[in-house]
Design a protein around this motif. Structure first.
Motif, PDB file in Angstrom:
ATOM      1  N   ASP A   1     -23.877  39.038 -52.116  1.00 11.83           N
ATOM      2  CA  ASP A   1     -25.190  38.410 -52.021  1.00 11.83           C
ATOM      3  C   ASP A   1     -26.251  39.136 -52.849  1.00 11.83           C
ATOM      4  O   ASP A   1     -27.152  38.497 -53.389  1.00 11.83           O
ATOM      5  CB  ASP A   1     -25.610  38.347 -50.546  1.00 11.83           C
ATOM      6  CG  ASP A   1     -26.878  37.542 -50.335  1.00 11.83           C
ATOM      7  OD1 ASP A   1     -26.936  36.383 -50.799  1.00 11.83           O
ATOM      8  OD2 ASP A   1     -27.818  38.076 -49.708  1.00 11.83           O
TER       9      ASP A   1
ATOM     10  N   VAL B   1     -27.000  37.935 -56.429  1.00  5.76           N
ATOM     11  CA  VAL B   1     -27.569  36.584 -56.398  1.00  5.76           C
ATOM     12  C   VAL B   1     -29.036  36.656 -55.976  1.00  5.76           C
ATOM     13  O   VAL B   1     -29.899  36.010 -56.578  1.00  5.76           O
ATOM     14  CB  VAL B   1     -26.754  35.657 -55.464  1.00  5.76           C
ATOM     15  CG1 VAL B   1     -27.456  34.327 -55.264  1.00  5.76           C
ATOM     16  CG2 VAL B   1     -25.353  35.452 -56.027  1.00  5.76           C
TER      17      VAL B   1
ATOM     18  N   ASP C   1     -29.675  28.319 -52.668  1.00  7.69           N
ATOM     19  CA  ASP C   1     -28.838  29.367 -52.097  1.00  7.69           C
ATOM     20  C   ASP C   1     -28.732  29.200 -50.575  1.00  7.69           C
ATOM     21  O   ASP C   1     -27.639  29.304 -50.011  1.00  7.69           O
ATOM     22  CB  ASP C   1     -29.410  30.735 -52.465  1.00  7.69           C
ATOM     23  CG  ASP C   1     -28.578  31.876 -51.936  1.00  7.69           C
ATOM     24  OD1 ASP C   1     -27.437  32.059 -52.412  1.00  7.69           O
ATOM     25  OD2 ASP C   1     -29.067  32.591 -51.032  1.00  7.69           O
TER      26      ASP C   1
ATOM     27  N   ILE D   1     -26.563  26.086 -49.819  1.00  9.78           N
ATOM     28  CA  ILE D   1     -25.142  26.387 -50.037  1.00  9.78           C
ATOM     29  C   ILE D   1     -24.605  27.210 -48.869  1.00  9.78           C
ATOM     30  O   ILE D   1     -23.532  26.930 -48.341  1.00  9.78           O
ATOM     31  CB  ILE D   1     -24.930  27.097 -51.391  1.00  9.78           C
ATOM     32  CG1 ILE D   1     -25.286  26.155 -52.545  1.00  9.78           C
ATOM     33  CG2 ILE D   1     -23.495  27.607 -51.520  1.00  9.78           C
ATOM     34  CD1 ILE D   1     -25.487  26.847 -53.889  1.00  9.78           C
ATOM     35  N   GLY D   2     -25.373  28.206 -48.427  1.00 11.63           N
ATOM     36  CA  GLY D   2     -24.954  29.040 -47.311  1.00 11.63           C
ATOM     37  C   GLY D   2     -24.808  28.262 -46.010  1.00 11.63           C
ATOM     38  O   GLY D   2     -23.881  28.509 -45.231  1.00 11.63           O
TER      39      GLY D   2
ATOM     40  N   VAL E   1     -19.519  31.494 -47.581  1.00  8.27           N
ATOM     41  CA  VAL E   1     -19.376  31.318 -49.029  1.00  8.27           C
ATOM     42  C   VAL E   1     -19.402  32.677 -49.732  1.00  8.27           C
ATOM     43  O   VAL E   1     -20.128  33.584 -49.331  1.00  8.27           O
ATOM     44  CB  VAL E   1     -20.477  30.380 -49.588  1.00  8.27           C
ATOM     45  CG1 VAL E   1     -21.863  31.005 -49.529  1.00  8.27           C
ATOM     46  CG2 VAL E   1     -20.148  29.932 -50.997  1.00  8.27           C
ATOM     47  N   ARG E   2     -18.580  32.817 -50.752  1.00  2.00           N
ATOM     48  CA  ARG E   2     -18.574  34.023 -51.586  1.00  2.00           C
ATOM     49  C   ARG E   2     -19.577  33.816 -52.709  1.00  2.00           C
ATOM     50  O   ARG E   2     -19.696  32.712 -53.236  1.00  2.00           O
ATOM     51  CB  ARG E   2     -17.189  34.268 -52.165  1.00  2.00           C
ATOM     52  CG  ARG E   2     -16.168  34.618 -51.105  1.00  2.00           C
ATOM     53  CD  ARG E   2     -14.782  34.770 -51.741  1.00  2.00           C
ATOM     54  NE  ARG E   2     -13.790  35.065 -50.739  1.00  2.00           N
ATOM     55  CZ  ARG E   2     -13.416  36.287 -50.401  1.00  2.00           C
ATOM     56  NH1 ARG E   2     -13.967  37.326 -50.979  1.00  2.00           N
ATOM     57  NH2 ARG E   2     -12.490  36.468 -49.473  1.00  2.00           N
ATOM     58  N   LYS E   3     -20.263  34.890 -53.067  1.00  2.00           N
ATOM     59  CA  LYS E   3     -21.299  34.816 -54.099  1.00  2.00           C
ATOM     60  C   LYS E   3     -21.077  35.894 -55.139  1.00  2.00           C
ATOM     61  O   LYS E   3     -20.461  36.922 -54.869  1.00  2.00           O
ATOM     62  CB  LYS E   3     -22.682  35.023 -53.484  1.00  2.00           C
ATOM     63  CG  LYS E   3     -23.074  34.026 -52.431  1.00  2.00           C
ATOM     64  CD  LYS E   3     -24.450  34.359 -51.896  1.00  2.00           C
ATOM     65  CE  LYS E   3     -24.853  33.461 -50.749  1.00  2.00           C
ATOM     66  NZ  LYS E   3     -26.234  33.770 -50.303  1.00  2.00           N
TER      67      LYS E   3
ATOM     68  N   TYR F   1     -20.729  30.506 -56.853  1.00  2.00           N
ATOM     69  CA  TYR F   1     -20.366  30.324 -55.444  1.00  2.00           C
ATOM     70  C   TYR F   1     -18.909  29.906 -55.339  1.00  2.00           C
ATOM     71  O   TYR F   1     -18.449  29.047 -56.093  1.00  2.00           O
ATOM     72  CB  TYR F   1     -21.266  29.259 -54.815  1.00  2.00           C
ATOM     73  CG  TYR F   1     -22.710  29.695 -54.799  1.00  2.00           C
ATOM     74  CD1 TYR F   1     -23.244  30.356 -53.703  1.00  2.00           C
ATOM     75  CD2 TYR F   1     -23.532  29.484 -55.899  1.00  2.00           C
ATOM     76  CE1 TYR F   1     -24.563  30.790 -53.703  1.00  2.00           C
ATOM     77  CE2 TYR F   1     -24.853  29.915 -55.912  1.00  2.00           C
ATOM     78  CZ  TYR F   1     -25.358  30.574 -54.803  1.00  2.00           C
ATOM     79  OH  TYR F   1     -26.659  31.014 -54.807  1.00  2.00           O
TER      80      TYR F   1
ATOM     81  N   TRP G   1     -14.379  29.906 -58.191  1.00  2.00           N
ATOM     82  CA  TRP G   1     -15.755  29.414 -57.992  1.00  2.00           C
ATOM     83  C   TRP G   1     -15.753  27.895 -57.990  1.00  2.00           C
ATOM     84  O   TRP G   1     -15.025  27.275 -58.754  1.00  2.00           O
ATOM     85  CB  TRP G   1     -16.652  29.931 -59.118  1.00  2.00           C
ATOM     86  CG  TRP G   1     -16.534  31.416 -59.282  1.00  2.00           C
ATOM     87  CD1 TRP G   1     -15.810  32.069 -60.234  1.00  2.00           C
ATOM     88  CD2 TRP G   1     -17.102  32.428 -58.459  1.00  2.00           C
ATOM     89  NE1 TRP G   1     -15.909  33.430 -60.055  1.00  2.00           N
ATOM     90  CE2 TRP G   1     -16.700  33.685 -58.971  1.00  2.00           C
ATOM     91  CE3 TRP G   1     -17.932  32.408 -57.340  1.00  2.00           C
ATOM     92  CZ2 TRP G   1     -17.089  34.890 -58.406  1.00  2.00           C
ATOM     93  CZ3 TRP G   1     -18.322  33.619 -56.776  1.00  2.00           C
ATOM     94  CH2 TRP G   1     -17.907  34.837 -57.297  1.00  2.00           C
TER      95      TRP G   1
ATOM     96  N   SER H   1     -22.151  26.687 -59.704  1.00  2.00           N
ATOM     97  CA  SER H   1     -23.117  27.695 -60.142  1.00  2.00           C
ATOM     98  C   SER H   1     -24.424  26.985 -60.471  1.00  2.00           C
ATOM     99  O   SER H   1     -24.492  25.754 -60.459  1.00  2.00           O
ATOM    100  CB  SER H   1     -22.593  28.426 -61.385  1.00  2.00           C
ATOM    101  OG  SER H   1     -22.582  27.558 -62.499  1.00  2.00           O
TER     102      SER H   1
ATOM    103  N   SER I   1     -16.683  22.484 -52.351  1.00  2.00           N
ATOM    104  CA  SER I   1     -16.119  23.681 -51.720  1.00  2.00           C
ATOM    105  C   SER I   1     -14.708  23.453 -51.191  1.00  2.00           C
ATOM    106  O   SER I   1     -13.958  24.406 -51.006  1.00  2.00           O
ATOM    107  CB  SER I   1     -17.029  24.161 -50.584  1.00  2.00           C
ATOM    108  OG  SER I   1     -16.944  23.298 -49.462  1.00  2.00           O
TER     109      SER I   1
END
Length: 140
Positions: free
Chosen positions: A25, A28, A47, A50-51, A57-59, A68, A75, A78, A133
């Motif tokens: 995080d 980002v 952001d 998305i969360g 989620v991986r960032k 993301y 990914w 983006s 996702s």
């Protein structure tokens, strides 16, 4: 990579912050904090959306771009700052329904542009984000 006034990141063309490659995080959030004006505010909203849409989620930041993903090393989307808009990239966007409106030279990638005065359809974006996702991520 940093080196602007008072150690602030350099802004590249279009106002895109130059942030060192990193995962998690923190890079980002550094990109978002460095994005100028309305682009930073919209990026903060994206952001958060998305969360909320993809818990866990991986960032990361690669190529000065927030990325993301769901699985490590891949990914699904983006975003990147340009002069007049933020460009959201859905790496398997050709599989989304409805299709994001902007095509790419890469057959699977689709884009969505957000301009300063646009009203953001968060429900529509959340739908695309959720769909994206669940698709196989792009290894980059």
């Amino acid at each position: 990579m940093t080196g602007g006034k008072a150690g602030r990141p350099v802004l590249l063309s279009g106002g895109n912050p130059q942030i060192p490659k990193g995962y998690g995080d923190a890079p980002v959030q550094a990109w978002i904090a460095a994005a100028p004006g309305w682009k930073g505010e919209v990026a903060r909203r994206l952001d958060a959306l998305i969360g909320r849409t993809v818990p866990g989620v991986r960032k990361g930041v690669k190529w000065n771009t927030p990325m993301y993903g769901v699985e490590e090393g891949t990914w699904f989307m983006s975003f990147h700052a340009f002069d007049r808009y933020l460009k959201l990239a859905f790496f398997r966007g050709s599989a989304l329904d409805p299709l994001p409106p902007v095509g790419s030279k890469h057959k699977d990638v689709r884009y969505f542009h957000i301009h300063e005065d646009d009203t953001i359809d968060e429900a529509g974006l959340a739908d695309w984000i959720g769909q994206a996702s669940r698709l196989p991520g792009e290894r980059m």
